[in-house]
Write an enzyme that holds these catalytic residues in place. Sequence first.
Site, PDB file in Angstrom:
ATOM      1  CG  ASN A 145      -1.729   1.210   1.420  1.00 48.94           C
ATOM      2  OD1 ASN A 145      -1.807   2.048   0.523  1.00 48.94           O
ATOM      3  ND2 ASN A 145      -2.349   1.359   2.592  1.00 48.94           N
ATOM      4  CE  LYS A 167      -0.233   3.266   4.751  1.00 46.01           C
ATOM      5  NZ  LYS A 167      -0.141   3.374   6.194  1.00 46.01           N
ATOM      6  CG  HIS A 185      -6.019   1.933   4.975  1.00 48.79           C
ATOM      7  ND1 HIS A 185      -5.580   2.883   5.870  1.00 48.79           N
ATOM      8  CD2 HIS A 185      -5.018   1.031   4.853  1.00 48.79           C
ATOM      9  CE1 HIS A 185      -4.348   2.567   6.261  1.00 48.79           C
ATOM     10  NE2 HIS A 185      -3.985   1.440   5.663  1.00 48.79           N
ATOM     11  CD  GLU A 193      -2.959   5.513   6.692  1.00 56.26           C
ATOM     12  OE1 GLU A 193      -2.931   5.503   5.448  1.00 56.26           O
ATOM     13  OE2 GLU A 193      -2.010   5.109   7.402  1.00 56.26           O
ATOM     14  CD  GLU A 225      -3.633  -2.582   7.306  1.00 54.23           C
ATOM     15  OE1 GLU A 225      -2.512  -2.774   6.869  1.00 54.23           O
ATOM     16  OE2 GLU A 225      -4.297  -1.569   7.052  1.00 54.23           O
ATOM     17  N   GLY A 261       1.838   2.633  10.818  1.00 47.05           N
ATOM     18  CA  GLY A 261       2.486   3.911  10.528  1.00 47.05           C
ATOM     19  C   GLY A 261       3.708   4.212  11.373  1.00 47.05           C
ATOM     20  CB  SER A 300       4.738  -1.973  12.425  1.00 45.02           C
ATOM     21  OG  SER A 300       4.366  -0.671  12.797  1.00 45.02           O
TER      22      SER A 300
HETATM   23  P1  PGA Z   1       2.527   0.334   7.825  1.00 42.58           P
HETATM   24  O1  PGA Z   1       1.082   0.565   7.178  1.00 42.58           O
HETATM   25  O2  PGA Z   1       3.100  -0.919   7.218  1.00 42.58           O
HETATM   26  O3  PGA Z   1       3.299   1.570   7.423  1.00 42.58           O
HETATM   27  O4  PGA Z   1       2.352   0.241   9.307  1.00 42.58           O
HETATM   28  C1  PGA Z   1       0.222  -0.519   6.934  1.00 42.58           C
HETATM   29  C2  PGA Z   1      -1.051  -0.004   6.327  1.00 42.58           C
HETATM   30  O5  PGA Z   1      -1.497   1.100   6.668  1.00 42.58           O
HETATM   31  O6  PGA Z   1      -1.655  -0.679   5.471  1.00 42.58           O
END
Ligand code: PGA
Length: 253
Positions: free
Chosen positions: A7, A9, A94, A96, A165, A171, A213
Amino acid sequence: MKLIVGNWKMFPESLREAAMLARSVKKAALRATTTRVVVCPPHVFLLPVKTIAGKSRLALGAQDCFFEEKGARTGETSPAMLRDIGVSSVILGHSERRALGETSEFVAKKIAAATKEGLSPILCIGERERTGDEGGHYAVVRDQLLASLFGVPQKTASSLVVAYEPVWAIGANAKRAATPEDFREIAVLIRKHLSELFGKAAAFRVPILYGGSVDERNAGGFLREGGADGLLIGRVSLASEQFNAIVRIADTL
Ligand code: PGA
């Protein structure tokens, strides 16, 4: 078969960097024999990345879509438009986007619309925080899962992917990843509710991914001890060497 999803983003910052990243990940996807690799760039980079991927094993996902086929919807992208340029998956719900106001009701409509167009929806669910050991997060995950799948047709199950998640693990500000045991426990819960919705046989075919992560050090643990069917990777999907190392790890399993 494991599913490794990157992803991206709202990264990278230029088309040139996106193309470089796509070329590098394509190499890892080509070398993989049993692992399916999907990258989800921002919409504006989907077509150029598709051109780089060509007919290779590198598959393309979007990070969101709208639930109507067409119309006066400024800024939105329909599932059919994504399908038309060769996108095969779409991340929906997601955290976010949920933080910006996306509701599970919207997510359910988007899942139904994406499935209708032949896209594979990657539904993201996960609790914001864990308070003590009371297990309140089980109910949060269950409610989010059921609300995000409310009213979706049965046939959704055949292309659905669920990504667990936990928001506290996502993040740059995350304290830590979840543990493979955390994942295993929640995956059982998700599988149970999917069975109630779609029947046991269909539910057992839904890949359940871990995200939050993930890096090349902890990826193997989630896939082996955690029993994850794959991983949804944010930050590390922008570092092609690390991401490709995860693809190699998955491919040895
Ligand atoms: P991250 O994000 O691997 O940076 O923690 C995962 C995600 O938001 O899908």
